[in-house]
Design an enzyme around this catalytic site. Structure first.
Site, PDB file in Angstrom:
ATOM      1  N   GLU A  60      14.378 103.760  62.130  1.00 32.05           N
ATOM      2  CA  GLU A  60      14.003 103.010  60.930  1.00 32.05           C
ATOM      3  C   GLU A  60      14.431 103.707  59.657  1.00 32.05           C
ATOM      4  OE1 GLU A  60      12.183 103.168  63.593  1.00 32.05           O
ATOM      5  OE2 GLU A  60      11.970 101.068  64.116  1.00 32.05           O
ATOM      6  N   GLN A  82      11.579  95.759  63.537  1.00 33.10           N
ATOM      7  CA  GLN A  82      11.178  94.918  64.671  1.00 33.10           C
ATOM      8  C   GLN A  82       9.734  94.429  64.487  1.00 33.10           C
ATOM      9  OE1 GLN A  82      11.636  96.321  68.998  1.00 33.10           O
ATOM     10  NE2 GLN A  82      13.494  95.227  68.435  1.00 33.10           N
ATOM     11  N   PHE A  83       8.903  95.302  63.983  1.00 32.15           N
ATOM     12  CA  PHE A  83       7.574  94.932  63.510  1.00 32.15           C
ATOM     13  C   PHE A  83       7.378  95.674  62.188  1.00 32.15           C
ATOM     14  CE2 PHE A  83       7.250  93.942  67.926  1.00 32.15           C
ATOM     15  CZ  PHE A  83       6.314  92.913  68.029  1.00 32.15           C
ATOM     16  N   ASP A  85       4.919  97.070  61.338  1.00 32.01           N
ATOM     17  CA  ASP A  85       4.162  98.287  61.652  1.00 32.01           C
ATOM     18  C   ASP A  85       5.089  99.503  61.597  1.00 32.01           C
ATOM     19  OD1 ASP A  85       1.511  97.079  63.413  1.00 32.01           O
ATOM     20  OD2 ASP A  85       3.250  95.809  63.128  1.00 32.01           O
ATOM     21  N   HIS A 127       0.915  96.550  66.360  1.00 36.61           N
ATOM     22  CA  HIS A 127       1.771  95.367  66.238  1.00 36.61           C
ATOM     23  C   HIS A 127       1.075  94.279  65.424  1.00 36.61           C
ATOM     24  CE1 HIS A 127       3.660  97.511  69.581  1.00 36.61           C
ATOM     25  NE2 HIS A 127       4.749  96.816  69.361  1.00 36.61           N
TER      26      HIS A 127
HETATM   27  C1  TPP Z   1       9.739 103.695  65.682  1.00 36.55           C
HETATM   28  C2  TPP Z   1       9.792 102.465  66.540  1.00 36.55           C
HETATM   29  N1  TPP Z   1      10.693 101.504  66.276  1.00 36.55           N
HETATM   30  C3  TPP Z   1      10.742 100.386  67.010  1.00 36.55           C
HETATM   31  C4  TPP Z   1       9.887 100.190  68.043  1.00 36.55           C
HETATM   32  C5  TPP Z   1       9.936  98.874  68.860  1.00 36.55           C
HETATM   33  N2  TPP Z   1      10.272  99.150  70.251  1.00 36.55           N
HETATM   34  C6  TPP Z   1       9.327  99.304  71.194  1.00 36.55           C
HETATM   35  S1  TPP Z   1       9.952  99.770  72.680  1.00 36.55           S
HETATM   36  C7  TPP Z   1      11.548  99.680  72.071  1.00 36.55           C
HETATM   37  C8  TPP Z   1      12.688 100.006  72.966  1.00 36.55           C
HETATM   38  C9  TPP Z   1      12.472 101.342  73.600  1.00 36.55           C
HETATM   39  O1  TPP Z   1      13.544 101.701  74.389  1.00 36.55           O
HETATM   40  P1  TPP Z   1      13.504 103.072  75.179  1.00 36.55           P
HETATM   41  O2  TPP Z   1      13.031 104.168  74.288  1.00 36.55           O
HETATM   42  O3  TPP Z   1      14.830 103.257  75.811  1.00 36.55           O
HETATM   43  O4  TPP Z   1      12.366 102.881  76.272  1.00 36.55           O
HETATM   44  P2  TPP Z   1      12.326 101.837  77.480  1.00 36.55           P
HETATM   45  O5  TPP Z   1      11.697 100.597  76.955  1.00 36.55           O
HETATM   46  O6  TPP Z   1      13.721 101.662  77.943  1.00 36.55           O
HETATM   47  O7  TPP Z   1      11.459 102.484  78.510  1.00 36.55           O
HETATM   48  C10 TPP Z   1      11.550  99.338  70.729  1.00 36.55           C
HETATM   49  C11 TPP Z   1      12.746  99.178  69.894  1.00 36.55           C
HETATM   50  C12 TPP Z   1       8.952 101.202  68.280  1.00 36.55           C
HETATM   51  N3  TPP Z   1       8.037 101.098  69.257  1.00 36.55           N
HETATM   52  N4  TPP Z   1       8.934 102.315  67.535  1.00 36.55           N
END
Ligand code: TPP
Ligand code: TPP
Ligand code: MG
Ligand code: MG
Lengths: 324, 416, 324, 416
Positions: A60, A82-83, A85, A127
């Site tokens: 972010e 994405q959110f 939050d 969220h």
């Molecule tokens: C700082 C932040 N930005 C965006 C998100 C939204 N988000 C939740 S899970 C995700 C993807 C995560 O991918 P990865 O770290 O590869 O884990 P996986 O889901 O593959 O286990 C995103 C973008 C978040 N949780 N935290």
């Protein structure tokens, strides 16, 4: 005229702006092939290509600042969180780099950061947040929180055209629940102007975003008791429309400030101060705050309902004010 | 991903090409023969040297790319950098400087020779000590001087101090912010904006051995690397972050080891050697122009003053200062130019006199200029409406599907 | 009794707490051998060793969160931000991890994050900020902004002993300018209690930190005109002392809220709302805000003076209120 | 800094020890023979496979440390992980789950075998998919089930959903927060707190290929590395972050390359092989206990479902799913146990039946349990006064100078 959801209205606004001005581009996590977590940019990559629909790493800080960097070259980036939050992850970049840029070194930052905000969908504490207030307190930013499809479209277009960093909070509870007919022809809605959502003369409810509809339900109930509620939808939180606030107070002399954000330090305080400054002598009763409780947003429905301001809370407050 | 690395020079090199333990080119002609450890002495906790400090000073490494004229110009600009800071130091002692004063003694080669490798349309993201780089990019000494004095005529009209200024119109310099590492994503964004307008540009960002520990550094440079943007991250490894020795800042041996994790070419060099600095930056700039993406340069050198003027840097063991004093970038470059037969004492004196005269005039101008009007404190918080020009020309329209229409969104998305 | 500066008072408080409770330790950038940018922990490493005086990399996120992690094991960490301007770098960790911890999963975080705040020293926009408000708006935190040496010492000790994440803003303008005699014996000052800095009956100035002294100067000038100003020093901004606010309003019926933070979204709004809720009928005139302007903090002295609230501003506001 | 690396097993290994291009031990018995690129097809932009997907599945690599009993217990726990998620999936389809549901199909070996290597006093920092790890650490399936249903009896009393829960008293599990990477510094802090109390503990933190891009990840793990804290960063490189392929997340080949920049030992392994996962974590835990500091483990595997239940993951080319389906961690472990002669079909069936019976009981309990009382929404925002116990015993008092007195501060510091 076609009936369009709040979500589609934002999609239309963004699409039209990207068609109109090649300097506009979007960037964020999963905005490309997937079209964004809430599908706001679905199909955009097929029309505008991966150059103007930029998938990013989960960063972010980089999204906010790289958008800013691109804006220094005259582009008009629209970054998605994405959110909302996750806006806190880029908080430092927003308040330190973006907000101060024009003031510090005359470098304007024509850019938008947007994303889904707010609760009511059992999103839990990470969220469902309403994170607008930290930015209302940051000179140099503009902050928009639309409540209707019409405003969402008109304001996202104005945000894209604005020469300053604009934060655009889209209430996710409204995305697919709110629909209305939108004009076929192009239009924008000015930033910084509130809107009287419902005319009334006994009590004003000053609010924005999803709680506009809480106020509306309350107003409908109160109307049966002869209490006519005026609802002022702020639409823009920074800059606030002081004139509109003054006018509704002058008209009703009784004010409820209603917001989904938590109470202490929420925008109701700022509005109370403005009313004091602008219309103290018109106040017949104390300003009442109806807000969420001072905690994080709970996940489980009974808890979330207890946490968020409800129609009955507004009804009770209005009755109390009228009787004051 | 391109596998082309920042190369070491093939000809003219004074010593064989070195390679770090992790396979990163190391252009230096010597390794730093000591490091810092902590110790208790009579109930006081402090730092000591482990290793030698009296090793001989190697010559500079001739540049692969700089000719005589450019080399002399780099020399002159380093002198401008130093004299400007000497002026500022005097002004500070005369209480003409407001607030803190940050100096770059010993780092002039790193600032000047790197910025010198940039083209006009390239961006610079300076840190507080890169006052010399800003001169290379077209600012005048008076700009920095007026900044430090809070003058109305300073680039920020008195709003900001020191090197916290910039220009997005002509010089393409990001006004630094204090929060370390924050400029790097911004530079990536500049490159992204330029690319959308059809141009592969370079953007040179400095960061300290301390500042590179921050999250924004990581997110920004990873973003640049994955998007193949022409960001050049020049890590000024000057041994200290305020009072913190590098031993307490990171656990890897060379910061250039981080280039491997970013997936970009890296190089280690002697930051007191303007030739090494120029050559590495030059090659990185060419990579950027060719669309090959980001580069990582680690320059090892020394902050010869305290963090700012209020700090006597008593925490630095004396022999460390002595070691680096013998590696003064300007003196060494002077000797190099002479050894090359490119300059004589008279010519050196003429350059020095020219710089001195200019600096005095700049200082006089800065001192005589007025303070800001209080009414200007909180204006221009917002930019008014009106068109904002694209910097690099029209946005290039790519192969995307011009006829695609907006269709209603299908799936309900994350939450209903 | 010895005369002690605001700075020395904080140093004493921290030292005493570290002597008293081995679970207390400090961490931050340059806090060890150097003793911190403002020398708050000077000499601490020689007494408590590098184990309990922990120099960190330049990583505010890690400082805040690692302190939190240590607090989960029962330690009582005190993290230093070199300037409170850099608290924004750890904003996300503070509001998301620390503040929600006890509510979310019953894990208390007995920890303090402290550092120098505020302007008036030509620190420019990144070394002069007043960043407290974003945290006043974050349930789960406590926020302290002392104005006197006595309070600074007593409150830092209470902060260390508190079982919640406490943000402790030390006004750098006061560090070496404010001195007073402190009791020899140990004492603490309770969190959440305001203090009447000066008794008066015509106008209340509600304020905190460095502007307490702006109010004081104004009060001295106004006293000559027969206007007796009461100064309420809030000391703690979260939780706010609603009783003290109500009491001063009931007494004077006229209120100025004065703060060095910028106006829009600043704490004056919250206080205006509280007064409306607690003491509306006692108000004889609108609440007046005297604050910094809505911009970043300028560096050059004439600009910074124009930006920050001045004694004359308070004097003018008080006269206007008395004449209302 | 210790130079001891995470070693590859000397005996029992089914294949020779591999090493990555940057010299990092790579324990895998196969490399992933394809990668993802983007392409336009009939005006639609999407992803395609470059390379092969039908390569043969290698056997598991026998563990250097796991005996028969432990191996079977790991198998059982992986089954618990999977059955619990299958139950949850049914409950989701019956609309009994509130909000989103996140599953870890294909990742059970990575969660279970790593957590299995931890001691009782060690900490776990799970991510949303590490629901299996939490069972290993002592939670019950009902805990996760009640979390997803927002029940009063869930560990967070309905405040939080899914695996967003923890326990700082007994199980030593950090309640995850959504903001990716934020747990890593927290785990470092747990190790720091323990060390101050005289204990070198381990703290296992998971992060995804996507989440590791965040600034907090970098600051936290750098902090752990430089402070030599026993944090084990297990990067679950499951090819996708929501819809984003790893090719768009970072530019290095192996994420373990980042270990070099952190200055800690790293290892690459097959995350569908519970033996490799256990052995690497076990060695990292021993390093932590010995005070040697942090370790970096990259586990390559695949997220076999969408990001959450609402996501059909249409962006993943079908052949990718097929490739990984053949590498199911539980099936492979079953075959491995049989090949070792450690288990027969009857015993496997008994384990399976036992898990099923338990899971049904857990689900029944969870479903029957009440929803929270609305009055509980905003209580316990603050912890009341009172003593908080040290977790690992009294704080160790070190050699510091017990007689030193507080002296008045000398220098004026940064600003006067
Ligand atoms: C700082 C932040 N930005 C965006 C998100 C939204 N988000 C939740 S899970 C995700 C993807 C995560 O991918 P990865 O770290 O590869 O884990 P996986 O889901 O593959 O286990 C995103 C973008 C978040 N949780 N935290
Ligand atoms: C995020 C952040 N934290 C703290 C500071 C305070 N600070 C300013 S400079 C500095 C030391 C910087 O060291 P380094 O990056 O090595 O640069 P150098 O001063 O050696 O050139 C610190 C800690 C800051 N500017 N930003
Ligand atoms: Mg440094
Ligand atoms: Mg992933």
């Amino acid at each position: 005229m076609a009936v369009v959801t709040y979500l589609e209205a934002i999609r239309q606004g963004l699409w039209e702006e990207m068609e109109r001005d090649p300097a506009v581009f979007v960037m964020g996590e999963d905005v490309g092939v997937y079209g964004g977590a809430f599908k706001v940019t679905e199909g955009f990559i097929n029309r505008f290509g991966p150059e103007r629909v930029v998938d990013t790493p989960i960063s972010e800080m980089a999204i906010a600042s790289a958008a800013y960097g691109a804006s220094l070259t005259g582009m008009r980036p629209v970054g998605e969180f994405q959110f909302m939050d996750f806006i806190t992850s880029a908080h430092s970049q927003i308040v330190q780099i973006l907000a101060k840029s024009n003031w510090r070194w005359g470098a304007p930052a024509p850019m938008v950061l947007r994303g889904p905000t707010g609760g009511g969908v059992s999103g839990g504490p990470f969220h469902s947040q309403n994170n607008e207030m930290a930015y209302v307190h940051t000179p140099g930013l503009k902050v928009i929180c639309p409540a209707t499809a019409r405003d969402a479209k008109g304001l996202i277009k104005s945000a894209v055209r604005d020469n300053n960093p604009v934060l655009f909070f889209e209430h996710k509870y409204l995305y697919r629940r709110i629909k209305e007919e939108l004009p076929e022809e192009e239009y924008t809605i000015p930033i910084g102007k509130a809107r009287v959502h419902r005319q009334g003369k006994h009590v004003s409810v000053i609010t924005y975003a999803a709680t506009v509809y809480v106020a509306q339900e309350a107003a409908e109930l109160l109307a049966k008791e002869g209490i006519e509620v005026e609802i002022l939808d702020l639409r823009t939180l920074l800059p606030l429309d002081r004139d509109a606030i003054r006018e509704t107070v002058e008209k009703t002399n009784r004010v409820i400030v209603l917001h989904e954000d938590t109470k202490t330090g929420g925008i109701a305080g700022e509005i109370a101060a403005i009313i004091n400054e602008e219309a103290f002598d018109f106040l017949d009763a104390p300003i009442v705050r109806v807000t969420s409780l001072d905690s994080a947003v709970p996940f489980s429905p009974p808890l979330e309902k207890a946490f968020m301001p409800q129609v009955e809370d507004v009804v009770r407050a209005a009755r109390r004010l009228v009787a004051y | 991903m391109s596998t082309k690395s920042l190369t070491a020079p093939e000809k003219n090199a004074a010593a064989p090409i070195g390679v770090s333990p992790h396979g990163i080119p190391d252009w230096r002609l010597e390794q730093i023969p000591f490091h810092i450890e902590s110790e208790w002495v009579n109930g006081e906790f402090g730092y000591k040297i482990v290793g030698e400090t009296d090793t001989p000073v190697p010559p500079l490494r001739p540049s692969k790319y700089l000719d005589k004229e450019k080399s002399i110009e780099i020399y002159r600009l380093m002198l401008v950098n130093r004299r400007m800071e000497e002026s500022l130091e005097r002004m500070y002692k005369q209480s003409k400087v407001i607030g803190g004063l940050y100096l770059s003694l010993g780092q002039e080669a790193c600032s000047v020779a790197s910025a010198f490798a940039l083209g006009k349309d390239d961006w610079l993201g300076p840190m507080i000590r890169n006052q010399g780089s800003m001169i290379v990019k077209g600012f005048q000494p008076r700009d920095t001087m007026m900044q430090y004095m809070g003058k109305a005529g300073s680039p920020t009209r008195g709003r900001e101090s020191g090197s916290h200024y910039g220009d997005h119109r002509v010089h393409n310099v990001i006004a630094p912010i204090s929060h370390l590492g924050d400029s790097i994503s911004v530079l990536a964004g500049c490159c992204l904006g330029a690319r959308l307008q059809g141009r592969n540009i370079a953007a040179l960002g400095y960061i300290g051995d301390g500042g590179q520990s921050t999250g924004p550094t990581y997110e920004g440079f990873n973003f640049a690397a994955v998007k193949k943007l022409g960001v050049i991250l020049l890590v000024e490894h000057n041994q200290w972050a305020y009072s913190t020795p590098v031993e307490m800042q990171f656990a890897c041996k060379d910061l250039a080891d981080r280039a491997l994790g970013y997936g970009v070419p890296g190089v280690i060099l002697d930051g007191t050697d303007a030739n090494q600095v120029y050559d590495a930056t030059y090659e990185a700039v060419q990579r950027a122009y060719a669309g090959e993406g980001a580069s990582f340069i680690e320059a090892k050198l020394m902050r010869m003053k305290g963090h700012a003027m209020h700090d006597p840097a008593n925490y630095v063991p004396a022999a460390v200062k002595e070691y680096w004093k013998r590696r003064d970038p300007i003196l060494r470059y002077e000797n190099y130019l002479k050894a090359q037969g490119w300059i004589n004492d008279d010519e050196l004196k003429a350059i020095s006199d020219g710089v001195n005269t200019w600096m005095d005039a700049e200082r006089d101008f800065a001192e005589a200029s007025p303070m800001p009007d209080p009414a200007d404190a909180a204006t221009d918080v917002y930019k008014e409406d009106g068109p904002i020009a694209l910097k690099y020309g029209p946005v290039v329209v790519h192969e995307a599907n011009q006829r695609a229409q907006l269709k209603e969104s299908s799936a309900p998305g994350h939450y209903k």
